[in-house]
Write a protein that holds these residues in place. Structure first.
Motif, mmCIF file in Angstrom:
data_model
loop_
_atom_site.group_PDB
_atom_site.id
_atom_site.type_symbol
_atom_site.label_atom_id
_atom_site.label_comp_id
_atom_site.label_asym_id
_atom_site.label_seq_id
_atom_site.Cartn_x
_atom_site.Cartn_y
_atom_site.Cartn_z
ATOM 1 N N ASP A 7 0.835 -1.199 0.000
ATOM 2 C CA ASP A 7 0.000 0.000 0.000
ATOM 3 C C ASP A 7 0.875 1.255 0.000
ATOM 4 O OD1 ASP A 7 -2.232 -1.605 0.224
ATOM 5 O OD2 ASP A 7 -2.682 -1.074 2.308
ATOM 6 N N ILE A 8 0.339 2.333 -0.566
ATOM 7 C CA ILE A 8 0.976 3.629 -0.382
ATOM 8 C C ILE A 8 0.704 4.081 1.057
ATOM 9 C CG2 ILE A 8 0.994 6.051 -1.090
ATOM 10 C CD1 ILE A 8 2.210 4.164 -3.151
ATOM 11 N N ALA A 9 1.745 4.453 1.759
ATOM 12 C CA ALA A 9 1.588 4.907 3.143
ATOM 13 C C ALA A 9 0.692 6.140 3.167
ATOM 14 C CB ALA A 9 2.947 5.232 3.743
ATOM 15 N N PRO A 10 -0.363 6.139 3.958
ATOM 16 C CA PRO A 10 -1.254 7.310 3.996
ATOM 17 C C PRO A 10 -0.503 8.579 4.372
ATOM 18 C CG PRO A 10 -2.245 5.445 5.146
ATOM 19 C CD PRO A 10 -0.835 5.062 4.862
ATOM 20 N N ASN A 11 -0.798 9.639 3.658
ATOM 21 C CA ASN A 11 -0.169 10.914 3.984
ATOM 22 C C ASN A 11 -0.887 11.564 5.165
ATOM 23 O OD1 ASN A 11 1.750 12.913 3.666
ATOM 24 N ND2 ASN A 11 0.495 14.109 2.258
ATOM 25 N N PHE A 12 -0.190 12.427 5.871
ATOM 26 C CA PHE A 12 -0.810 13.190 6.962
ATOM 27 C C PHE A 12 0.002 14.454 7.205
ATOM 28 C CE2 PHE A 12 2.074 10.102 8.983
ATOM 29 C CZ PHE A 12 2.859 10.918 9.787
ATOM 30 N N HIS A 13 -0.642 15.411 7.824
ATOM 31 C CA HIS A 13 0.015 16.628 8.295
ATOM 32 C C HIS A 13 -0.014 16.589 9.815
ATOM 33 C CE1 HIS A 13 -1.274 17.619 4.207
ATOM 34 N NE2 HIS A 13 -0.270 18.473 4.177
ATOM 35 N N ALA A 14 1.118 16.902 10.437
ATOM 36 C CA ALA A 14 1.171 16.804 11.900
ATOM 37 C C ALA A 14 2.241 17.718 12.462
ATOM 38 C CB ALA A 14 1.471 15.360 12.314
ATOM 39 N N GLU A 15 2.049 18.069 13.716
ATOM 40 C CA GLU A 15 3.088 18.767 14.468
ATOM 41 C C GLU A 15 4.058 17.732 15.019
ATOM 42 O OE1 GLU A 15 3.519 22.033 14.768
ATOM 43 O OE2 GLU A 15 1.763 22.401 13.510
ATOM 44 N N THR A 16 5.342 18.054 14.987
ATOM 45 C CA THR A 16 6.372 17.172 15.533
ATOM 46 C C THR A 16 7.347 17.994 16.369
ATOM 47 O OG1 THR A 16 8.158 17.348 13.873
ATOM 48 C CG2 THR A 16 6.255 15.968 13.296
ATOM 49 N N THR A 17 8.250 17.296 17.018
ATOM 50 C CA THR A 17 9.276 17.982 17.805
ATOM 51 C C THR A 17 10.220 18.789 16.927
ATOM 52 O OG1 THR A 17 10.491 15.885 17.720
ATOM 53 C CG2 THR A 17 9.277 16.379 19.747
ATOM 54 N N GLY A 28 10.456 12.462 1.150
ATOM 55 C CA GLY A 28 11.336 12.813 0.033
ATOM 56 C C GLY A 28 11.778 11.585 -0.727
ATOM 57 N N SER A 29 13.083 11.421 -0.875
ATOM 58 C CA SER A 29 13.639 10.273 -1.601
ATOM 59 C C SER A 29 14.290 9.266 -0.651
ATOM 60 C CB SER A 29 14.668 10.754 -2.636
ATOM 61 O OG SER A 29 15.713 11.478 -1.998
ATOM 62 N N SER A 30 13.862 9.256 0.588
ATOM 63 C CA SER A 30 14.450 8.387 1.606
ATOM 64 C C SER A 30 13.543 7.199 1.914
ATOM 65 C CB SER A 30 14.673 9.169 2.902
ATOM 66 O OG SER A 30 15.556 10.243 2.716
ATOM 67 N N TRP A 31 14.121 6.212 2.581
ATOM 68 C CA TRP A 31 13.353 5.177 3.264
ATOM 69 C C TRP A 31 12.955 5.735 4.631
ATOM 70 C CZ3 TRP A 31 12.772 -0.239 1.856
ATOM 71 C CH2 TRP A 31 13.301 -0.545 0.601
ATOM 72 N N VAL A 32 11.934 5.136 5.237
ATOM 73 C CA VAL A 32 11.446 5.624 6.526
ATOM 74 C C VAL A 32 11.222 4.459 7.485
ATOM 75 C CG1 VAL A 32 9.493 6.723 7.705
ATOM 76 C CG2 VAL A 32 10.389 7.704 5.595
ATOM 77 N N PHE A 33 11.633 4.657 8.723
ATOM 78 C CA PHE A 33 11.289 3.787 9.849
ATOM 79 C C PHE A 33 10.320 4.579 10.717
ATOM 80 C CE2 PHE A 33 12.998 2.701 14.314
ATOM 81 C CZ PHE A 33 12.012 1.747 14.535
ATOM 82 N N PHE A 125 6.423 0.571 10.679
ATOM 83 C CA PHE A 125 6.208 0.613 9.237
ATOM 84 C C PHE A 125 7.531 0.978 8.574
ATOM 85 C CE2 PHE A 125 2.200 1.626 11.254
ATOM 86 C CZ PHE A 125 1.303 0.816 10.586
ATOM 87 N N ILE A 126 8.020 0.111 7.714
ATOM 88 C CA ILE A 126 9.165 0.446 6.865
ATOM 89 C C ILE A 126 8.582 0.878 5.524
ATOM 90 C CG2 ILE A 126 11.302 -0.338 5.792
ATOM 91 C CD1 ILE A 126 11.411 -0.253 8.868
ATOM 92 N N ILE A 127 8.922 2.080 5.100
ATOM 93 C CA ILE A 127 8.343 2.700 3.913
ATOM 94 C C ILE A 127 9.479 3.066 2.964
ATOM 95 C CG2 ILE A 127 6.959 4.659 3.092
ATOM 96 C CD1 ILE A 127 5.811 4.748 6.033
ATOM 97 N N ASP A 128 9.299 2.773 1.667
ATOM 98 C CA ASP A 128 10.382 3.042 0.706
ATOM 99 C C ASP A 128 10.230 4.431 0.081
ATOM 100 O OD1 ASP A 128 8.593 2.910 -1.460
ATOM 101 O OD2 ASP A 128 9.148 0.845 -1.986
ATOM 102 N N PRO A 129 11.186 4.865 -0.742
ATOM 103 C CA PRO A 129 11.114 6.215 -1.323
ATOM 104 C C PRO A 129 9.923 6.435 -2.253
ATOM 105 C CG PRO A 129 13.370 5.396 -1.393
ATOM 106 C CD PRO A 129 12.501 4.234 -0.985
ATOM 107 N N ASP A 130 9.306 5.357 -2.723
ATOM 108 C CA ASP A 130 8.081 5.492 -3.522
ATOM 109 C C ASP A 130 6.844 5.599 -2.645
ATOM 110 O OD1 ASP A 130 9.433 5.385 -5.981
ATOM 111 O OD2 ASP A 130 9.447 3.191 -5.950
ATOM 112 N N LEU A 157 15.549 -5.792 2.380
ATOM 113 C CA LEU A 157 14.695 -5.122 1.398
ATOM 114 C C LEU A 157 15.519 -4.357 0.366
ATOM 115 C CD1 LEU A 157 11.950 -3.767 3.825
ATOM 116 C CD2 LEU A 157 11.576 -5.434 1.979
ATOM 117 N N GLN A 158 16.510 -3.628 0.849
ATOM 118 C CA GLN A 158 17.309 -2.823 -0.076
ATOM 119 C C GLN A 158 18.162 -3.696 -0.991
ATOM 120 O OE1 GLN A 158 19.359 0.085 2.394
ATOM 121 N NE2 GLN A 158 17.530 1.369 2.528
ATOM 122 N N LEU A 159 18.703 -4.784 -0.454
ATOM 123 C CA LEU A 159 19.487 -5.694 -1.290
ATOM 124 C C LEU A 159 18.588 -6.379 -2.310
ATOM 125 C CD1 LEU A 159 22.342 -6.921 -1.740
ATOM 126 C CD2 LEU A 159 21.612 -8.809 -0.265
ATOM 127 N N GLY A 160 17.395 -6.779 -1.878
ATOM 128 C CA GLY A 160 16.461 -7.415 -2.796
ATOM 129 C C GLY A 160 16.101 -6.515 -3.960
#
Length: 211
Positions: A7-17, A28-33, A125-130, A157-160
């Motif tokens: 699935d495409i990770a749902p987008n959201f707007h939020a306040e963070t630290t 952006g063009s990164s992976w996300v944990f 959730f591990i999310i890729d740059p796409d 995942l990245q090696l695969g």
């Protein structure tokens, strides 16, 4: 909401630290944990936030951005981070999402009512740059995450993606990898010129450059 692999990770707007974010823009063009916590100023969460911070160089080397979440305010998060830094001997710089209204937690299925109606379970959730979800994990509130496994699965995942391979049980970087059955032997000759061992027609193992 049930979020599934692919699935495409749902987008959201939020306040963070680290200030307000648009999640997809922030990726952006990164992976996300992306990982959630039941609450600030709790013992297991404190060790996990600290461990994520301690591993910042390893995440950066893999082009991975960590981002945490708990159902508290930015002000509470910032005060808690001081405790995390002091007790875990680190300097936490990644953002923590403030989710007092549970909007992001509900969006990502982090609230399990039979566990708690106000606190998030330990979701990963591990999310890729796409922006695709590549892995999901859920831990109970009283069990800390295995960060060796989180780093390991990101490597797999990245090696695969890079080498068109799969990884066997308990794979570690440097270990043998599997040629997927979807790749024929004829195709494999071009993709894996180093050759392979055919244990069964459906089970072929090889070495790849894992630098």
């Amino acid at each position: 909401m049930s979020i599934r692999i692919g699935d495409i990770a749902p987008n959201f707007h939020a306040e963070t630290t680290n200030g307000p974010i648009d999640f997809h823009d922030w990726i952006g063009s990164s992976w996300v944990f992306f990982f959630s916590h039941p609450a600030d100023f709790t013992p297991v969460c404190t060790t996990e936030m600290g461990r994520t911070s301690q591993l910042s160089d390893q995440f950066e080397a893999r082009n991975v951005k960590p981002i945490g979440l708990s159902t508290d305010t930015v002000e509470e998060h910032k005060t808690w981070v001081l405790d995390v830094n002091d007790t875990q001997n680190t300097t936490l710089t990644f953002p923590i999402v403030a989710d007092k209204d549970l909007k992001v937690s509900e969006l990502y299925g982090m609230i399990h009512p039979n566990e708690s109606t106000t606190a998030a379970v330990r979701s990963v959730f591990i999310i890729d740059p796409d922006k695709k979800v590549r892995l999901t994990l859920t831990y109970p509130m009283n069990v800390g995450r295995n960060f060796d496994e989180i780093i390991r699965v990101i490597d797999a995942l990245q090696l695969g993606d890079a080498e068109k391979i799969a990884t066997p049980a308990d794979w570690r970087p440097g270990g043998k990898v599997i040629i997927p059955p979807s790749i024929s032997n004829e195709q494999a000759k071009d993709i894996f010129p180093q050759g392979w061992d055919e244990i069964r027609p459906y089970l072929r193992v090889t070495d790849v450059n894992q630098a």
